[in-house]
Design a protein around this motif. Structure first.
Motif, PDB file in Angstrom:
ATOM      1  N   ASP A   1      -8.337   1.030   6.455  1.00 21.35           N
ATOM      2  CA  ASP A   1      -7.010   1.656   6.497  1.00 21.35           C
ATOM      3  C   ASP A   1      -6.931   2.608   7.681  1.00 21.35           C
ATOM      4  O   ASP A   1      -7.660   3.598   7.738  1.00 21.35           O
TER       5      ASP A   1
ATOM      6  N   ASP B   1       0.859   5.286   0.235  1.00 19.35           N
ATOM      7  CA  ASP B   1       0.064   6.443   0.653  1.00 19.35           C
ATOM      8  C   ASP B   1       0.647   7.716   0.077  1.00 19.35           C
ATOM      9  O   ASP B   1       1.724   8.154   0.475  1.00 19.35           O
TER      10      ASP B   1
ATOM     11  N   MET C   1      -4.216  10.579  -1.640  1.00 21.17           N
ATOM     12  CA  MET C   1      -4.816  11.587  -0.747  1.00 21.17           C
ATOM     13  C   MET C   1      -4.376  12.948  -1.268  1.00 21.17           C
ATOM     14  O   MET C   1      -3.595  13.663  -0.630  1.00 21.17           O
TER      15      MET C   1
ATOM     16  N   HIS D   1       0.848  -1.200   0.000  1.00 19.99           N
ATOM     17  CA  HIS D   1       0.000   0.000   0.000  1.00 19.99           C
ATOM     18  C   HIS D   1       0.882   1.249   0.000  1.00 19.99           C
ATOM     19  O   HIS D   1       1.747   1.407   0.873  1.00 19.99           O
TER      20      HIS D   1
ATOM     21  N   HIS E   1      -2.946   4.710  -2.903  1.00 20.45           N
ATOM     22  CA  HIS E   1      -4.011   5.492  -2.248  1.00 20.45           C
ATOM     23  C   HIS E   1      -3.672   6.968  -2.401  1.00 20.45           C
ATOM     24  O   HIS E   1      -2.735   7.458  -1.776  1.00 20.45           O
TER      25      HIS E   1
HETATM   26 ZN    ZN Z   1      -3.739   4.542   2.915  1.00 19.21          ZN
END
Ligand code: ZN
Ligand code: DX5
Length: 222
Positions: free
Chosen positions: A177, A35, A68, A33, A66
């Motif tokens: 998460d 971020d 953001m 994963h 992911h």
């Molecule tokens: Zn995340």
């Protein structure tokens, strides 16, 4: 359904990132994963496509990216190029993109399509997009930082997603998460989650194999 474990490299030791990735792969991780934080959508800055590309060169595991960030549509091609397997974007208006169009863009680029929502965001916002996605990520902390406590109140969203999954033909993944440890992993799985993202509870553990097994609910020696 078996549970997939996606270690978040945000909690890894970046001074030896390649080694950290190889270690979690050997320890039984299913995905990695990544971020991505831009200092606008969330109050932190992490890393960008160059690091995702580096991760890609050191693992054969799927890369779960992911985003953001604001204007995800502008950056999707760069993360595709860097080797993303799935790309998850935020539904909130503050993410400043046309959510439906970005989901189509991700699909068109050949990646798995993920959508996510913050703890403060109501489930109704993601509902119109459920039939367009492969994965719903339910944030169990407010995004921006690792090491925050798990928010049990988000389990209602996991249950609603699980109900939707049961009633339809489409088999989406339900990912959680933030604040995932062996105890909150169990709570999440019991409510219907099948993908667990974990940073601190894996990368700060002395033994990655045991940490991953504990998240799956296996005891040592199983
Ligand atoms: Zn995340
Ligand atoms: C939160 C990130 C998470 C976070 C999880 O902004 O999306 O992936 O790194 O970290 P832990 O497991 O430490 O809560």
């Amino acid at each position: 359904m078996s549970v997939l474990i996606a270690p978040s490299i945000l909690a890894a030791d970046f001074s030896r990132l390649a080694d950290e990735i190889e270690r979690v792969e050997q320890a039984g991780a299913d995905w990695i994963h990544c971020d991505i934080m831009d200092g606008h959508f969330v109050d932190n800055i992490s890393f960008g496509p160059a690091i995702v590309d580096l991760v890609h060169k050191h693992t054969s595991l799927p890369l779960d990216v992911h985003l953001m960030i604001e204007h995800a549509d502008h950056y999707v091609p760069r993360f595709v190029e860097a080797g993303a397997t799935s790309i998850t974007v935020h539904v909130e208006p503050e993410a400043k993109h046309d959510v439906g169009k970005t989901l189509d863009q991700i699909r068109g680029a050949g990646c798995r399509v993920g959508l996510t929502l913050n703890p403060e965001t109501s489930f109704e916002l993601v509902e119109p997009f459920l039939d367009k996605i492969d994965m719903l990520l339910v944030m169990t902390v407010h995004p921006g930082f690792g090491g925050q406590p798990f928010r049990n109140d988000q389990m209602e969203k996991v249950r609603r997603a699980a109900q939707w999954k049961k009633s339809g033909a489409q088999k989406i993944d339900i990912e959680v998460d933030g604040g995932i440890d062996p105890e909150t992993a169990r709570v999440s799985i019991d409510n219907g989650a099948n993908v667990l993202v974990a940073g601190t509870s894996i990368f700060h553990a002395p033994n990655y194999t045991e940490a991953i097994r504990a998240l799956r609910g296996d005891s040592v020696g199983d």
